[in-house]
Design a protein around this motif. Structure first.
Motif, mmCIF file in Angstrom:
data_model
loop_
_atom_site.group_PDB
_atom_site.id
_atom_site.type_symbol
_atom_site.label_atom_id
_atom_site.label_comp_id
_atom_site.label_asym_id
_atom_site.label_seq_id
_atom_site.Cartn_x
_atom_site.Cartn_y
_atom_site.Cartn_z
ATOM 1 N N HIS A 106 -2.501 -5.680 -3.670
ATOM 2 C CA HIS A 106 -3.444 -4.932 -2.840
ATOM 3 C C HIS A 106 -4.418 -4.164 -3.717
ATOM 4 C CE1 HIS A 106 -4.921 -2.022 -0.006
ATOM 5 N NE2 HIS A 106 -4.105 -1.054 -0.367
ATOM 6 N N MET A 121 -7.725 -1.268 -3.258
ATOM 7 C CA MET A 121 -8.520 -0.419 -2.362
ATOM 8 C C MET A 121 -9.441 0.457 -3.189
ATOM 9 S SD MET A 121 -5.531 2.186 -1.076
ATOM 10 C CE MET A 121 -4.134 2.579 -2.122
ATOM 11 N N MET A 166 -1.295 0.915 4.142
ATOM 12 C CA MET A 166 -2.432 0.186 4.719
ATOM 13 C C MET A 166 -1.962 -1.142 5.274
ATOM 14 S SD MET A 166 -5.499 0.784 2.053
ATOM 15 C CE MET A 166 -6.469 2.287 2.036
ATOM 16 N N GLY A 219 0.804 -1.213 0.000
ATOM 17 C CA GLY A 219 0.000 0.000 0.000
ATOM 18 C C GLY A 219 0.838 1.264 0.000
HETATM 19 CU CU LIG Z 1 -4.240 0.898 0.171
#
Ligand SMILES: [Cu+2]
Length: 742
Positions: free
Chosen positions: A313, A315, A136, A132
């Motif tokens: 990842h 998001m 994160m 991240g």
């Molecule tokens: Cu993230």
């Protein structure tokens, strides 16, 4: 007479104030353990240790004693009851340490005012490079509480051997790895860990299983945890739910003086809210591999470690929080964002420790290389994309030498030098912010500005090399039976992170700063150079122990966001803000000068056989030297006072956690002040039998409402918390855990 090689048995675990070693070793042996903390990697399940087994197991390892002070603080999961799933929370119990919390699984270690990439975190010795761009998956994301055996922070100046770039400190998480047996017969052992808490109806179920004999350990770990949104007293933090799975597989072999291990871990984080950041976690899928070989000779230890990770990842700003709404300038659908980010890293560390008459020599070579890619898209507008980071590389190659020496029978010195060569680079970037192909209007103009910025970035010198020199020296002198004085000095460096060098478009991809500002990087940044002094003493009289430290650290070329001066950057941010995205007046990462200073202490006072009083206090100041401003997101002054009660088969603790106002805030980062508060916690750990333990606790006993200075600002729509208001602290939380060893 100068101290020479002393034979110390390995008995207990030191550093946690909760444990009384079964056999009280001599003071000098304790110091040897502390000096040799890297050699006591695999600790037996404490609860299973019987004195008979210990006598049999404890190898007669030659330990060199050099006078020194207690320079680490360890929290062992078995001895410390913690409710939250995030290992970073344990840092709040350590002197000088804290966490910048951006979500329940997103805790960023802070130590003496520094955080993020300035604090090196390793999990079982392996450095972690999360995927991240806003951290994160901060490093401690990869050491969940349920598999954690211990968390150790280096107090003050970390040795140069501990980590490559340890300008702000060093934290080491150790997870369960099992124990070799005593015969050729295999035995099946393990631990199950179940936990639950009321504040978010969170549960965790996990099991660690090992099949081991004298020569082999086969091990596996499985974990599943999830929770709903957190309750803060007068509402919920939306979104703060999470779900995470983890699976580990490992093997160790021991033959003579040689030991080898190979471990694999798979982490699958699913939906997880990070309301202090602009997006929430959709997934973090990570594979981590590590291997270690150790050869313990009569007068040397050789260690070779290898690690690799592959993290992917996703998001978004729409799947857990309220998605962007239509406004006067844009349709909400045009502001949907999905971000895909990957990191790959690998590294090795070779270390040779030589035991000599009056101490040790340590020689080492290490390398860690990590690459990151991040692409932002809009699910409602296919052609829209931002190549946020395009294969940024950071390659750190280091060499170090360290000496631990007894200067006399009352004085000891640890000193070392490290040279790091850091090579960084990035591929060229691009973006399309005009998905409809408009030939005039805002998206057209914004896209033109983005094109100018990508051209500027692509034309700059992206390939950067830094040669950094670190050194440290720690001198200790025994001033009497109970007191050891300590003075330390160090020079530590850090090259910029990939975000600080290669963020080219004003965005919030800042390694979790979460100040709400957009930033641009600068490939020409210089490395930070810190010079630090630390003074203190250990006063240990059996029932009264106190470990105070003062420190002063000057950082030249400290990397900090300062108001952006590039007119294209400022115009871009202003236009974006007018359409409801981000804020005007972006910051650019810049080299400034700063100073950190403060005081921290841990102490314990045994009142009688049953009661022990403990205290941990931390005070830190962080200031800019080039202008009159404070540094951003520094922990408020705080003190934890705890009273432990030792029953026959249980231990209880009543604790008050006290935070002062934080009025020393950063004007540059538009930081809001917070008020002080006190909360009270109760915990009890009860041994139902020799292998079953129950832990029960209440956090925030009186359901006090307060603001958590280090938890940032709310960035998701919430009827109970305004946008960009301070994040509240958590409401009353009843929690429990059950551990069954077999
Ligand atoms: Cu993230």
């Amino acid at each position: 007479m100068p101290l020479t090689a002393t034979s110390c048995r390995r008995y207990g675990v030191f550093g946690s104030t909760m444990i009384a070693p079964i056999v009280e070793p001599t003071l000098k042996c304790i110091r040897a353990f502390i000096m040799k903390k890297f050699t006591i990697r695999s600790l037996p399940f404490y609860i299973l240790m019987s004195s008979a087994a210990m006598a049999q197991d404890a190898p007669q390892i030659q330990e060199i004693t050099v006078i020194g002070v207690r320079d680490t603080h360890t929290v062992r999961t078995d001895d410390t009851l913690v409710a939250p799933p995030d290992t970073a929370q344990l840092l709040r119990r350590m002197p000088g340490a804290n966490i910048n919390k951006n979500g329940e699984l997103t805790g960023i270690a802070q130590y003496r005012g520094m955080y993020g990439d300035r604090i090196k975190v390793s999990v079982n010795g392996a450095p972690i490079s999360g995927a991240g761009p806003n951290s994160m998956d901060s490093p401690l994301h990869y050491a969940p509480v349920a598999i954690l055996e211990s968390l150790t922070i280096n107090r003050g100046i970390a040795p140069v051997s501990a980590a490559q770039e340890s300008i702000g400190g060093y934290v080491e998480a150790i997870t369960y790895t099992g124990e070799f047996g005593t015969s050729s017969d295999f035995s099946f052992d393990g631990r199950t860990y179940f936990g639950a808490q009321s504040v978010n109806e969170g549960t965790v179920a996990s099991g660690f299983f090992s099949l081991a004999n004298r020569d082999h350990i086969f091990r596996t770990f499985v974990m599943q945890e999830q929770a709903d949104d957190l309750d803060f007293g007068s509402g919920d933090i939306i979104p703060s739910e999470y779900e995470r799975e983890r699976f580990d597989l490992g093997y160790s072999f021991r033959g003579g003086d040689h030991e080898f291990s190979l471990d694999f871990a798979r982490n699958n984080t699913k939906d997880a809210g990070t309301a202090s950041l602009p997006m929430d976690i959709l997934a973090i899928d990570s594979d981590l591999l590590r291997s270690k070989y150790q050869w313990s000779g009569a007068d040397f230890n050789f260690t070779a470690e290898f690690s690799a990770s592959d993290n992917e990842h996703w998001m978004t700003n729409y799947h857990l929080r309220r998605p962007p709404q239509d406004n006067m300038m844009t349709a909400g659908a045009m502001r949907y964002r999905r971000n895909w980010a990957v990191s790959e890293s690998y590294g090795f560390k070779l270390k040779l420790e030589q035991l000599v008459d009056n101490g040790t020599w340590l020689y080492g070579l290490d390398r860690h290389t990590s690459s990151h890619r991040s692409t932002i898209t809009n699910p409602n507008a296919g052609p829209f994309y931002i190549s946020n980071f395009n294969d940024t590389d950071k390659d750190v190659l280091g060499a170090f030498i360290e000496r631990g020496i007894s200067l006399s029978d009352r004085t000891g010195l640890d000193a070392g030098v490290r040279i790091n060569r850091i090579s960084m680079d990035s591929e060229l970037v691009s973006a399309n912010l005009n998905p409809m192909g408009a030939t005039s209007g805002m998206p057209f103009m914004i896209n033109n500005l983005a094109g100018m910025l990508s051209n500027q970035f692509n034309g700059s010198d992206l390939d950067q090399t830094d040669n950094n020199v670190d050194w440290f020296a720690r001198f200790s002198i025994e001033a009497g039976r109970n007191t050891t004085w300590y003075a330390g000095a160090a020079r530590k460096t850090r090259s910029p992170s990939y975000q600080e060098r290669y963020l080219w478009l004003p965005l919030e991809s800042t390694g979790g700063l979460a100040d709400g500002k957009t930033y641009v990087g600068n490939p020409d940044l210089d490395p930070e150079v810190a010079h630090e002094l630390e003074l203190g003493f250990d006063w240990e009289s059996g029932s009264y122990n106190i470990y105070p430290r003062v420190f002063y650290k000057e950082v030249s070329d400290y990397i900090q966001g300062t108001p952006a001066t590039n007119p294209v950057v400022n115009n871009f941010a202003m236009m974006m803000a007018s359409m409801g995205m981000g804020q005007p007046n972006p910051l650019q990462f810049d080299n400034v000068d700063s100073t950190f200073y403060g005081f921290d202490v841990e102490a314990d006072f045994k009142l009688n056989d049953r009661f022990t009083l403990r205290a941990v206090a931390s005070i830190v100041r962080g200031e800019r030297d080039d202008i009159n401003d404070n540094l951003y997101r520094i922990a408020p002054d705080n003190i934890i006072l705890a009273l432990d009660y030792q029953g026959s088969n249980w231990v209880g603790t009543f604790e008050s956690v006290n935070y002062a106002d934080q009025n020393r805030v950063s004007a540059t980062n538009v930081e809001k002040k917070t008020d002080g508060y006190s909360i009270f916690n109760l915990t009890a750990r009860i041994n139902l039998s020799t292998n079953i333990e129950i832990g029960l606790g209440i956090e925030n006993l009186f359901d006090k409402e307060y603001e958590d200075h280090l938890a940032g600002y709310n960035r998701a729509f919430n009827p109970d918390i305004g946008l960009r208001d301070r994040m509240p602290g958590l409401g009353r939380n009843f929690y429990g855990r059950l551990m069954w060893y077999f």
